[in-house]
Motif scaffolding. Structure first.
Motif, PDB file in Angstrom:
ATOM      1  N   ASP A 404      16.353  64.221  55.779  1.00 32.74           N
ATOM      2  CA  ASP A 404      16.999  64.891  54.902  1.00 32.74           C
ATOM      3  C   ASP A 404      16.600  66.318  54.743  1.00 32.74           C
ATOM      4  O   ASP A 404      17.874  67.745  55.049  1.00 32.74           O
ATOM      5  N   THR A 408      20.297  69.394  55.611  1.00 39.28           N
ATOM      6  CA  THR A 408      20.231  70.077  54.804  1.00 39.28           C
ATOM      7  C   THR A 408      19.717  71.103  54.406  1.00 39.28           C
ATOM      8  O   THR A 408      19.822  71.718  53.414  1.00 39.28           O
TER       9      THR A 408
ATOM     10  N   LEU B 275      28.718  68.898  50.442  1.00 44.57           N
ATOM     11  CA  LEU B 275      27.176  69.584  50.259  1.00 44.57           C
ATOM     12  C   LEU B 275      27.177  67.709  49.980  1.00 44.57           C
ATOM     13  O   LEU B 275      26.355  67.326  49.675  1.00 44.57           O
ATOM     14  N   SER B 278      26.766  65.146  52.398  1.00 45.52           N
ATOM     15  CA  SER B 278      25.742  65.406  53.498  1.00 45.52           C
ATOM     16  C   SER B 278      24.372  65.412  53.026  1.00 45.52           C
ATOM     17  O   SER B 278      23.279  64.940  53.845  1.00 45.52           O
ATOM     18  N   ASN B 279      24.494  65.748  51.753  1.00 45.62           N
ATOM     19  CA  ASN B 279      23.060  64.366  50.679  1.00 45.62           C
ATOM     20  C   ASN B 279      23.094  63.045  51.275  1.00 45.62           C
ATOM     21  O   ASN B 279      21.704  62.827  51.235  1.00 45.62           O
TER      22      ASN B 279
END
Lengths: 441, 318
Positions: A404, A408, B275, B278-279
């Motif tokens: 992650d 991100t 977003l 992707s999280n």
């Protein structure tokens, strides 16, 4: 290998998993399942293969979905069947889908043996009890170096991973271009800068560069960090133990900023394939990438491809560490056929399987040092020597840290840096703030 | 004068009225056979279960999970509650959030102000039965048939900085997909290209349904072509106009595929949906944080839906 090997695989990756369909689905409990439904990941159930109740079968979850590597796996599995009489049910899943879906896969009904990478993520699964202990299998494997054993070891000192293949990251160039212009391999940063200046004069782009996909720039960050601050700092930084606002990290970005004008401009709109083609078309002088860069070269050009390891920056640190991601096999937490699974893992870690891989796949290196490497090309031999002489082997940024954090935080941050290299303080502050919110435990 | 009899009647009527009404209800129920009742029950229950199971439960779970830091691994009982921390992080330390909101609004504005009117205009042109209108119709509708993943790839061939068609033709070296100031417009153009075809087809279908006698009457009254459209045809097309409006808003809220295919919604192409994905989806598994983003997106969608429903209902009352 986590990088696309062919154009076909690259194209396949363009299709988002929601479109391509998640081939292996596992049931999540209660609200979790509902939550995932709401965010697009359909939780369904059903394994396409039935594990088999006979005692001479074992299942293998393979992420080698590309035709060539898939064929290599099939041959390895055939070799195992011949030597042990055990039937292997190979369950091949698209590489990217496999990786995206790994959490659900491992918590659902995974295959007895599955393919994965060494590094932080492997240790993470081991620590969370999602992988089986392989210490006894390692007792029966010979020919794996200590560095590879270390890379296969979890936080508790037990082994959870059997290495199969790997590839190093280095600076690649075309011999013919360098001979024609009389370039010498640089061994220090100053020499690299001087060489780049000369290349600019000769009308070449010194260093090919692409970061549209987000991960190639990680290679540049990694190698600069390894050269400036050393391997241990890299590991600690990736584990969230070191601060991103420290002068050490700022020095990495600062050095990178100095090198950016030597890189191909507008990297954020370019794929690594396009950058590799600029090297292939003799428009660029060098390119820092993994061994897979050779895929963008024609067969008759393979001999013209050569590489050197990224030059030394700090003499106290040297230039012996590098990124060389290792691919291999792991055991599920509760395998249906544990004995057969361990036999398979023993087989893939030993010489026989490595020999089969060498014979069938010229684009990678095998981990087993006893394997017959006479089938290697000159480039493969040199790559194997480079990794063999390395003091420390890092796994690549996105394999050495939390996924992650890598996807991100780091990808947008490095792209931001390439866009606006001036504001290093703001950038490192932003990374550090986000790191604190992610590395909470 | 009429009060008294009425009251009397009222007082007189209740007992029998009560029996007839209960009798009536009972009779109506008895009119339905067992099969009818099962069918009705299923027709109510199945959609209800689907809506609750596929919409309300996940939405509630998303809102609940947005208050946790769950990473998708381990049992639900081990989930840790972190309160509003995810929301604070989204707003304060997550750099892609603000650009994502801006891009979503820009997307809506671009589709609404540019692509939708062009689609409507093309539909009006095609409605004129010009020569080869079938061909134009097909050509304009083609992008809608293609999957967005494929559209992303087609435009990659055009926009690629080093090997793309556009730079080769113009002789420039603009980094269409990489330059964060340029790429959102390049993507909006590709999205608009698709949206125009969609709106064109919807509107054309509506135009074909307009009674020709209305136009003839307008022509007899001496109305120009333009005023015929705006004063006669456009008002008649109100149901289609509302559909077009709704489709435009929906398209801009769910904009996702194209930017995901191009660069996973990074570097200038941030969108809320990208977003969230992707999280949450994939290896990252920042489910708590991603759920907070999804909840924000839900709130924004609810805002639009509320405004739309309020408008439609108010107009229907008139």
């Amino acid at each position: 290998m986590s990088r696309p090997r062919t154009q076909a695989e690259y194209l396949a990756r363009l299709v988002p998993p929601s479109v391509a369909g998640l081939r292996r689905r596992s049931v999540l409990t209660g609200a979790a399942g509902g939550a995932l439904l709401g965010t697009g990941l359909l939780a369904g159930c059903g394994d396409s293969d039935s594990g088999g109740s006979g005692s001479n079968t074992v299942s293998l979850g393979s992420n080698q979905s590309d035709p060539k590597p898939k064929d290599v796996i099939a041959k390895v599995v055939d070799g195992f069947k011949t030597s042990s009489g055990i039937e292997v049910g190979v369950n091949t899943v698209d590489h990217n889908t496999f990786q995206e879906n790994i959490n659900n896969y491992l918590q659902g009904k995974p295959d007895d043996v599955f393919m994965w990478f060494a590094g932080y993520r492997m240790r993470f699964f081991a620590a969370r009890g999602l992988a089986g202990d392989l210490s006894d299998v390692w007792g029966k494997i010979s020919g794996q170096s200590d560095a590879f054993k270390k890379a296969s070891t979890g936080d508790d000192g037990k082994q959870y991973f059997v290495p199969s293949t790997y590839y190093p990251w280095a600076v690649f160039y075309r011999k013919s271009v360098w001979q024609q212009n009389g370039y010498q391999v640089p061994t220090t940063l100053d020499q690299l800068t001087a060489l780049s200046a000369q290349m600019k004069k000769d009308g070449l782009t010194p260093i090919a560069f692409a970061d549209k996909d987000g991960w190639p720039a990680m290679g540049t960050f990694d190698i600069l960090n390894l050269r400036i601050n050393g391997y241990q700092f890299h590991i600690d930084l990736m584990a969230g133990k070191e601060s991103w606002t420290s002068d050490k990290v700022k020095k990495v970005f600062d050095t990178w900023r100095g090198l950016l004008p030597l890189h191909q401009p507008d990297a954020l709109g370019r794929t690594w394939q396009e950058a590799a083609q600029s090297l292939q078309q003799k428009k660029s002088g060098m390119y820092l990438l993994g061994l897979f860069v050779g895929q963008q070269f024609n067969n008759d050009e393979q001999d013209d491809l050569d590489f050197f390891t990224f030059p030394e920056i700090d003499p106290a640190i040297g230039a012996k560490a590098l990124d060389a991601p290792i691919d291999g096999y792991m055991l599920a937490r509760r395998p249906k056929e544990e004995d057969n699974a361990k036999k398979l893992l023993e087989y893939v870690g030993n010489k026989a399987a490595a020999d089969i891989v060498i014979k069938n796949d010229p684009s990678t290196l095998v981990a087993n040092t006893e394997a017959d490497t006479s089938g290697y090309t000159a480039l493969q031999k040199k790559a194997a020597e480079l990794v063999g002489s390395a003091t420390e082997i890092a796994q690549f940024l996105d394999r050495d840290t939390r996924p992650d954090f890598a996807s991100t935080v780091i990808i947008p941050a490095l792209q931001q840096f390439i866009k606006e290299p001036a504001d290093i303080d703001g950038l490192t502050n932003s990374i550090e703030n986000q790191k604190k919110s992610i590395f909470t435990d | 004068m009429s009060d008294l009899p009425l009251i009397q009647a009222d007082r007189a009527v209740p007992p029998p009225a009560a029996t007839t009404s209960t009798g009536g209800r009972g009779r109506r129920l008895r009119l339905l056979s067992r099969t009818d009742r099962v069918v009705i029950a299923l027709m109510v229950l199945v959609p209800l279960l689907l809506v609750v199971g596929l919409v309300w439960l996940p939405a509630t779970a998303t809102v609940l999970l947005s208050g946790t830091d769950w990473d998708g691994i381990g049992p639900v009982s081990e989930i840790e509650w972190v309160g509003a921390r995810n929301y604070a992080d989204v707003v304060n330390i997550y750099p892609p959030f603000v650009p994502a909101v801006q891009n979503n609004l820009l997307w809506l504005a671009a589709l609404f102000v540019v692509a939708t009117p062009i689609g409507m205009f093309l539909a009006v042109l095609l409605d004129k039965e010009i020569r080869g209108s079938r061909f134009y119709q097909t050509a304009l509708y083609l992008p809608v048939v293609l999957s967005l993943a494929l559209i992303g790839f087609i435009w990659q061939l055009i926009y690629s900085r080093d090997q793309g068609l556009l730079n080769a033709v113009l002789g420039t070296s603009v980094d269409w997909y990489g330059d964060p100031d340029v790429n959102i417009w390049a993507v909006l153009f590709a999205a608009g290209w698709r949206h125009v075809g969609y709106i064109m087809l919807l509107y054309l279908a509506g135009l074909k349904g307009v009674d020709p006698s209305l136009r003839e009457a307008a022509a007899v009254d001496g109305a120009s072509e333009t005023s015929t459209f705006f004063r006669v045809v456009f008002p008649v097309m109100r149901p289609i106009n509302i559909i077009v409006l709704v489709v435009t808003v929906i398209e801009s809220l769910r904009a996702f595929d194209l930017v995901w295919v191009i660069n996973k919604g990074r570097n200038g192409l941030e969108l809320l949906s990208a977003l969230v994905t992707s999280n949450v989806v994939g290896e990252a598994s920042r489910i708590g944080f991603g759920s907070a983003l999804a909840t924000i997106m839900l709130a924004v969608s609810l805002l639009f839906i509320t405004v739309y429903l309020a408008t439609v209902m108010r107009e229907d009352k008139r």
